[in-house]
Design an enzyme around this catalytic site. Structure first.
Site, PDB file in Angstrom:
ATOM      1  N   GLU A  94     -11.055  -4.936   8.832  1.00 17.80           N
ATOM      2  CA  GLU A  94     -10.475  -3.339   8.215  1.00 17.80           C
ATOM      3  C   GLU A  94     -10.965  -3.835   6.763  1.00 17.80           C
ATOM      4  O   GLU A  94     -10.924  -5.265   6.268  1.00 17.80           O
ATOM      5  CB  GLU A  94      -9.467  -3.700   8.371  1.00 17.80           C
ATOM      6  CG  GLU A  94      -8.334  -2.967   8.186  1.00 17.80           C
ATOM      7  CD  GLU A  94      -6.977  -2.620   8.545  1.00 17.80           C
ATOM      8  OE1 GLU A  94      -6.514  -4.096   8.316  1.00 17.80           O
ATOM      9  OE2 GLU A  94      -6.243  -1.808   8.522  1.00 17.80           O
ATOM     10  N   GLU A 122       4.411  -3.152  12.476  1.00 18.66           N
ATOM     11  CA  GLU A 122       2.919  -2.137  12.448  1.00 18.66           C
ATOM     12  C   GLU A 122       1.623  -2.861  11.351  1.00 18.66           C
ATOM     13  O   GLU A 122       1.491  -3.272  10.500  1.00 18.66           O
ATOM     14  CB  GLU A 122       3.299  -0.834  11.053  1.00 18.66           C
ATOM     15  CG  GLU A 122       4.523  -0.322  12.065  1.00 18.66           C
ATOM     16  CD  GLU A 122       3.811   0.844  12.679  1.00 18.66           C
ATOM     17  OE1 GLU A 122       2.844   0.839  13.332  1.00 18.66           O
ATOM     18  OE2 GLU A 122       4.774   1.355  13.044  1.00 18.66           O
ATOM     19  N   LEU A 123       0.874  -2.570  11.848  1.00 20.21           N
ATOM     20  CA  LEU A 123      -0.175  -3.891  11.796  1.00 20.21           C
ATOM     21  C   LEU A 123      -1.280  -3.191  11.163  1.00 20.21           C
ATOM     22  O   LEU A 123      -1.769  -2.394  11.264  1.00 20.21           O
ATOM     23  CB  LEU A 123      -0.189  -5.602  12.843  1.00 20.21           C
ATOM     24  CG  LEU A 123       1.122  -6.042  12.834  1.00 20.21           C
ATOM     25  CD1 LEU A 123       1.058  -7.453  14.274  1.00 20.21           C
ATOM     26  CD2 LEU A 123       1.507  -6.685  12.005  1.00 20.21           C
ATOM     27  N   PRO A 151       5.424  -8.668  -3.095  1.00 19.82           N
ATOM     28  CA  PRO A 151       5.311  -9.381  -4.574  1.00 19.82           C
ATOM     29  C   PRO A 151       4.355  -7.975  -4.900  1.00 19.82           C
ATOM     30  O   PRO A 151       5.286  -8.461  -7.241  1.00 19.82           O
ATOM     31  CB  PRO A 151       4.921 -10.946  -4.329  1.00 19.82           C
ATOM     32  CG  PRO A 151       3.982 -10.920  -2.731  1.00 19.82           C
ATOM     33  CD  PRO A 151       4.661  -8.911  -2.198  1.00 19.82           C
ATOM     34  N   GLU A 188       7.599   4.038  14.559  1.00 18.57           N
ATOM     35  CA  GLU A 188       8.403   4.031  13.278  1.00 18.57           C
ATOM     36  C   GLU A 188       8.320   5.955  13.627  1.00 18.57           C
ATOM     37  O   GLU A 188       7.142   6.808  13.395  1.00 18.57           O
ATOM     38  CB  GLU A 188       8.039   3.853  12.261  1.00 18.57           C
ATOM     39  CG  GLU A 188       8.394   2.268  12.161  1.00 18.57           C
ATOM     40  CD  GLU A 188       8.037   1.862  11.088  1.00 18.57           C
ATOM     41  OE1 GLU A 188       6.295   1.432  10.252  1.00 18.57           O
ATOM     42  OE2 GLU A 188       9.099   1.158  10.304  1.00 18.57           O
ATOM     43  N   CYS A 232      -3.470   1.742   6.689  1.00 14.27           N
ATOM     44  CA  CYS A 232      -3.658   1.073   8.196  1.00 14.27           C
ATOM     45  C   CYS A 232      -4.125   1.577   8.806  1.00 14.27           C
ATOM     46  O   CYS A 232      -4.931   1.444   9.556  1.00 14.27           O
ATOM     47  CB  CYS A 232      -3.007   0.119   8.359  1.00 14.27           C
ATOM     48  SG  CYS A 232      -0.991   1.853   9.061  1.00 14.27           S
ATOM     49  N   ASN A 271       1.138  -1.056  -0.445  1.00  8.87           N
ATOM     50  CA  ASN A 271      -0.164  -0.291  -0.014  1.00  8.87           C
ATOM     51  C   ASN A 271       0.921   1.033  -0.192  1.00  8.87           C
ATOM     52  O   ASN A 271       0.349   2.091  -0.667  1.00  8.87           O
ATOM     53  CB  ASN A 271      -1.053  -0.173   1.357  1.00  8.87           C
ATOM     54  CG  ASN A 271      -0.080  -0.307   2.309  1.00  8.87           C
ATOM     55  OD1 ASN A 271       0.957  -0.223   2.441  1.00  8.87           O
ATOM     56  ND2 ASN A 271      -1.806   0.413   3.078  1.00  8.87           N
TER      57      ASN A 271
HETATM   58  N1  LIG Z   1      -0.748  -2.594   8.241  1.00 15.04           N
HETATM   59  C1  LIG Z   1      -1.083  -2.226   6.470  1.00 15.04           C
HETATM   60  O1  LIG Z   1      -0.383  -1.416   6.194  1.00 15.04           O
HETATM   61  C2  LIG Z   1      -1.741  -3.512   5.849  1.00 15.04           C
HETATM   62  C3  LIG Z   1      -2.479  -4.242   6.219  1.00 15.04           C
HETATM   63  N2  LIG Z   1      -2.902  -4.998   5.338  1.00 15.04           N
HETATM   64  C4  LIG Z   1      -3.763  -5.602   5.689  1.00 15.04           C
HETATM   65  O2  LIG Z   1      -4.388  -6.919   5.529  1.00 15.04           O
HETATM   66  C5  LIG Z   1      -4.690  -7.695   4.746  1.00 15.04           C
HETATM   67  C6  LIG Z   1      -3.970  -8.198   3.324  1.00 15.04           C
HETATM   68  O3  LIG Z   1      -3.864  -8.246   2.739  1.00 15.04           O
HETATM   69  P1  LIG Z   1      -1.636  -8.094   2.490  1.00 15.04           P
HETATM   70  O4  LIG Z   1      -1.657  -8.017   1.154  1.00 15.04           O
HETATM   71  O5  LIG Z   1      -2.672 -10.354   1.621  1.00 15.04           O
HETATM   72  O6  LIG Z   1      -1.314  -8.943   3.500  1.00 15.04           O
HETATM   73  P2  LIG Z   1      -0.260  -9.603   4.603  1.00 15.04           P
HETATM   74  O7  LIG Z   1       0.011  -8.855   5.379  1.00 15.04           O
HETATM   75  O8  LIG Z   1      -0.997 -11.106   4.701  1.00 15.04           O
HETATM   76  O9  LIG Z   1       1.167  -9.809   3.596  1.00 15.04           O
HETATM   77  C7  LIG Z   1       2.021  -8.445   3.715  1.00 15.04           C
HETATM   78  C8  LIG Z   1       3.119  -9.104   3.071  1.00 15.04           C
HETATM   79  O10 LIG Z   1       3.791 -10.128   4.261  1.00 15.04           O
HETATM   80  C9  LIG Z   1       4.276 -11.520   3.096  1.00 15.04           C
HETATM   81  N3  LIG Z   1       4.057 -13.046   3.884  1.00 15.04           N
HETATM   82  C10 LIG Z   1       3.115 -13.713   3.444  1.00 15.04           C
HETATM   83  N4  LIG Z   1       3.144 -14.379   4.567  1.00 15.04           N
HETATM   84  C11 LIG Z   1       4.451 -14.639   4.601  1.00 15.04           C
HETATM   85  C12 LIG Z   1       5.223 -15.148   5.627  1.00 15.04           C
HETATM   86  N5  LIG Z   1       5.171 -16.420   6.172  1.00 15.04           N
HETATM   87  N6  LIG Z   1       6.750 -15.455   5.790  1.00 15.04           N
HETATM   88  C13 LIG Z   1       6.820 -14.312   5.554  1.00 15.04           C
HETATM   89  N7  LIG Z   1       6.273 -13.054   4.602  1.00 15.04           N
HETATM   90  C14 LIG Z   1       5.267 -13.218   4.018  1.00 15.04           C
HETATM   91  C15 LIG Z   1       3.424 -11.103   2.292  1.00 15.04           C
HETATM   92  O11 LIG Z   1       3.741 -11.897   0.567  1.00 15.04           O
HETATM   93  P3  LIG Z   1       2.616 -13.167   0.172  1.00 15.04           P
HETATM   94  O12 LIG Z   1       2.149 -11.632  -0.686  1.00 15.04           O
HETATM   95  O13 LIG Z   1       3.654 -13.488  -1.258  1.00 15.04           O
HETATM   96  O14 LIG Z   1       1.960 -13.875   0.526  1.00 15.04           O
HETATM   97  C16 LIG Z   1       3.126  -9.408   1.886  1.00 15.04           C
HETATM   98  O15 LIG Z   1       3.961  -9.619   1.108  1.00 15.04           O
HETATM   99  C17 LIG Z   1      -5.621  -6.561   3.926  1.00 15.04           C
HETATM  100  O16 LIG Z   1      -7.004  -6.350   3.788  1.00 15.04           O
HETATM  101  C18 LIG Z   1      -5.642  -5.410   5.082  1.00 15.04           C
HETATM  102  O17 LIG Z   1      -6.729  -5.286   5.791  1.00 15.04           O
HETATM  103  C19 LIG Z   1      -2.182  -5.392   3.893  1.00 15.04           C
HETATM  104  C20 LIG Z   1      -0.873  -4.386   4.053  1.00 15.04           C
HETATM  105  C21 LIG Z   1      -0.730  -3.834   4.943  1.00 15.04           C
HETATM  106  O1  LIG Z   2      -0.954   1.441   5.849  1.00 10.35           O
HETATM  107  C1  LIG Z   2       0.206   1.773   6.640  1.00 10.35           C
HETATM  108  O2  LIG Z   2       0.729   0.629   6.751  1.00 10.35           O
HETATM  109  C2  LIG Z   2       1.221   3.295   5.896  1.00 10.35           C
HETATM  110  C3  LIG Z   2       1.090   4.241   6.557  1.00 10.35           C
HETATM  111  C4  LIG Z   2       0.911   5.398   5.597  1.00 10.35           C
HETATM  112  C5  LIG Z   2       0.593   6.412   6.531  1.00 10.35           C
HETATM  113  O3  LIG Z   2       2.347   6.500   7.452  1.00 10.35           O
HETATM  114  O4  LIG Z   2       0.054   7.432   6.888  1.00 10.35           O
END
Ligand SMILES: NC(=O)C1=CN([C@@H]2O[C@H](COP(=O)(O)OP(=O)(O)OC[C@H]3O[C@@H](n4cnc5c(N)ncnc54)[C@H](OP(=O)(O)O)[C@@H]3O)[C@@H](O)[C@H]2O)C=CC1
Ligand SMILES: O=C(O)CCCC(=O)O
Length: 483
Positions: free
Chosen positions: A386, A255-256, A183, A463, A289, A157
Site C-alpha cells: 500500500e 481495521e488494517l 502520537p 464498524e 485505508c 489519518n
Molecule cells: N488502516 C489504516 O487506516 C492505517 C494504515 N496505516 C498503514 O501503516 C503504514 C505505517 O503507518 P504508521 O503510522 O507507522 O502505522 P502503525 O500501524 O505502525 O501505527 C499505528 C499506531 O499504532 C501504534 N503502535 C505502534 N506500535 C505499537 C505497539 N507495540 N503497541 C501499541 N501501539 C503501537 C503507533 O504508535 P507509534 O507511532 O508511537 O509507534 C500508532 O499510534 C502506513 O503507510 C499505512 O500503510 C497507517 C495508519 C492508518
Molecule cells: O483509513 C482508515 O482506516 C480510515 C477509514 C476512513 C473511512 O472511513 O473512509
C-alpha cells in the site's frame, strides 16, 4: 488559532475526568506536517498512567451499564450536538496536526459526529431474543450485555472519526473506554474529550492517554480488566497487538491495511469513473485505508481513462491545508513521502511510464505531487504494498476473468471499486471480489450507516451500521426452568 479552537486545544491527558500531566517522563512535541513547526506538547505517559486509566474505566463501568439506554443516548446526543456546534474549531485543530485541507477536515468532523449520533440511537435497539425451548417447563432468553472496558488505539489519518467510530458504539453499549490516539495527532482526541466532558459524560468513561505507544499498548493488551481492543492501523502492528491480546483472550477488532483495486471496464461511464477515481485515490492525499492502490483498466478504455485522469489530477491544488481552495495537503511525515518516492522510482525503474507528477512538491516538507503512472505491472512494489500516498498506479487488463484474478491477487481484502454499465457484470464482480466492501460505480463508500471492515490481512470485525455495536456486546443465554 481562533479562540474557540484554542479553548479546545488541550495539552494534558484525560484520565478519570481529570486533565493530567505525565507522572514522570515529561512531554512530547507535536508538529504541523505542513511546515514542521511545533504546535504543542502532550504528556509522555506510560504503563503507570495506563493502569490508572484502566482502573478508572473499570470503576465507572457498573453505574454506566446500569443506566437506561435512553439515558446513555441522551448524553451521547449532547456530545453529538457539541461536536457539530464546534465543528469549525475541531476542523482547525485537525488540519493543524494532520495536514488535510480545512474543508476536508470539516467533512471528517461531520463524519465523526455521525457515528456518535448513529450509536446514540442504536443504544435503544440492543435487542435480545427468545428461542423455543427444548423443555416444556423452561424458557430460553437471549440478552446482550456490555463487554466491559474497551481499549481503542487509533491512527493519525482520521484523528477524529476513528475515535468516534469506536467510542460511540462502546459507550452506547454501556462500556467505558481508554483511547490511545496516534502520537502524531493527539489534539483532536483531547478536543473531543473536552466536549464529552461538557456534554456530561461521567468521569472514567472516556479516558485519553498520550505517550509511549509500546508501553501503553502492552499494558492495555496484557490487562485482564480490558475485555476488548479495537485498533485501526497497519497490518504488522495489528498482528502484534492480536498476539499480545491472546494471553487474556480479548475480543479484538482490527481495521488494517488495504490494497484496493479500482476496475474500469470498457463500458464504464468515463467521466463518472474519473470522478470516482479522484475521490477514491486522492482523498486525504491517498492516506486512507480504502484509497485505491491499483487502477485496473480494460484495453478499450485504457488510454482515454489515463489521459482524462491525468488532466484532472494535474489540476489538483496542492497547498497548506489552511490555504483557500487547497485540495491536497502534506503527507503525515517525511517517512510517508519517502515511501511514495520509493514506489515511483521502483516502478519507473521497472518500465512504468510517468504520466504526471512524480516529484516531491516545491512546497517541501510532507508535500508530494499528485502522480499518475501507467504501464504498471505485478513485479513493481506498488502491486503488493500500500503506497498510502498520492500515486495512481494504472495496470491494464483484457477481460473480466483477468480483472478478477488481478484484483484478488493480494493478501488484503478491504475495499474494491468497479465501474461498468453492464448490470450482470456489476453483480458478478460484486460477488467475485474478495473484499469486505465493494463500490460499484461509486468511489466513496464510507458512511456511518454501512458496515466498514475487511477480510484476509485487512482485519476483523465491522464498524459503523447496526453491526458495529455487536463487537462491544456479549451474548448471554438464560435457561429459565421450573415453570
Ligand atoms: N488502516 C489504516 O487506516 C492505517 C494504515 N496505516 C498503514 O501503516 C503504514 C505505517 O503507518 P504508521 O503510522 O507507522 O502505522 P502503525 O500501524 O505502525 O501505527 C499505528 C499506531 O499504532 C501504534 N503502535 C505502534 N506500535 C505499537 C505497539 N507495540 N503497541 C501499541 N501501539 C503501537 C503507533 O504508535 P507509534 O507511532 O508511537 O509507534 C500508532 O499510534 C502506513 O503507510 C499505512 O500503510 C497507517 C495508519 C492508518
Ligand atoms: O483509513 C482508515 O482506516 C480510515 C477509514 C476512513 C473511512 O472511513 O473512509
Amino acid at each position: 488559532m481562533t479562540p474557540n479552537a484554542l479553548r479546545l486545544f488541550r495539552q494534558l491527558a484525560y484520565i478519570d475526568g481529570q486533565w493530567l500531566s505525565a507522572d514522570e517522563v515529561g512531554t512530547q512535541a507535536i508538529f504541523n506536517p505542513a511546515n514542521g513547526e511545533e504546535i504543542g506538547r502532550v504528556p509522555n505517559m506510560g504503563s503507570v498512567e495506563a493502569r490508572r486509566a484502566i482502573a478508572a474505566a473499570n470503576a465507572a463501568w457498573p453505574a454506566w451499564r446500569a443506566r437506561t439506554a435512553k439515558e446513555r443516548c441522551a448524553i451521547l446526543k449532547r456530545w453529538h450536538a457539541l461536536i457539530l456546534e464546534n465543528a469549525d474549531a475541531l476542523a482547525e485543530i485537525l488540519t493543524l496536526e494532520q495536514g488535510k485541507p480545512l474543508a476536508e477536515a470539516r467533512g471528517e468532523i461531520l463524519y465523526a459526529a455521525s457515528f456518535i449520533e448513529w450509536f446514540a440511537e442504536e443504544a435503544k435497539r440492543i435487542y435480545g431474543d427468545t428461542i423455543p425451548s427444548h423443555k416444556p417447563d423452561a424458557r430460553i432468553v437471549v440478552t446482550k450485555e456490555p463487554i466491559g472496558v474497551v481499549a481503542a488505539i487509533t491512527p493519525w489519518n482520521f484523528p477524529a472519526a476513528m475515535i468516534t467510530r469506536k467510542v460511540g458504539p462502546a459507550l452506547a453499549a454501556g462500556c467505558p473506554c481508554i483511547v490511545k490516539p496516534a502520537p502524531e495527532t493527539p489534539f483532536s482526541a483531547l478536543a473531543l474529550a473536552t466536549l464529552a466532558e461538557e456534554a456530561g459524560l461521567p468521569a472514567g468513561l472516556l479516558n485519553v492517554i498520550t505517550g509511549d505507544a509500546v508501553a501503553i499498548g502492552n499494558e492495555l493488551c496484557a490487562s485482564a480488566t480490558v475485555r476488548k481492543l479495537s485498533f485501526t492501523g497497519s497490518t504488522p502492528i495489528g498482528k502484534l497487538l492480536m498476539q499480545q491480546c491472546a494471553s487474556t483472550l480479548k475480543k479484538v477488532s482490527l481495521e488494517l491495511g488495504g490494497n484496493a483495486p479500482f476496475i474500469v471496464f470498457d463500458d464504464a461511464d468515463l467521466e463518472r469513473a474519473v470522478e470516482g477515481a479522484l475521490i477514491a485515490k486522492y482523498r486525504n492525499a491517498g492516506q486512507t485505508c480504502v484509497c485505491v492502490n491499483r487502477f485496473l483498466v480494460q484495453d478499450g478504455i485504457h488510454d482515454a481513462f489515463v489521459a482524462r485522469l491525468a488532466e484532472r489530477v494535474a489540476e489538483l491544488k496542492v497547498a497548506d491545508g489552511f490555504t483557500e481552495g487547497a485540495q491536497q495537503g502534506p503527507l503525515i511525515n517525511s517517512r510517508a513521502v519517502d515511501k511514495v518516492a520509493d514506489h515511483v522510482a521502483d516502478a519507473l525503474g521497472k518500465g512504468a511510464t510517468l504520466v504526471c507528477g512524480g516529484e516531491r512538491h516545491v512546497l517541501g516538507h510532507g508535500f508530494y505531487q499528485p502522480t499518475v503512472l501507467s504501464g504498471v505491472t505485478g513485479e513493481m512494489k506498488v502491486a503488493r504494498d500500500e503506497t498510502f500516498g498520492p500515486l495512481a498506479a494504472v495496470f491494464r487488463f483484457s477481460d473480466e476473468a483477468q480483472a478478477i484474478h488481478m484484483a484478488n491477487d493480494t493478501e488484503f481484502g478491504l475495499a474494491a471499486y468497479c465501474y461498468t454499465r453492464d448490470l450482470g457484470r456489476a453483480w458478478r464482480m460484486s460477488e467475485a471480489l474478495e473484499y469486505g466492501m465493494v463500490g460499484i460505480n461509486e468511489g466513496l463508500i464510507s458512511t456511518e450507516v454501512a458496515p466498514f471492515g475487511g477480510i484476509k490481512a485487512s482485519g476483523l470485525g465491522r464498524e459503523g451500521s447496526h453491526y458495529g455495536i455487536d463487537d462491544y456486546l456479549e451474548i448471554k443465554y438464560t435457561l429459565m426452568g421450573g415453570l
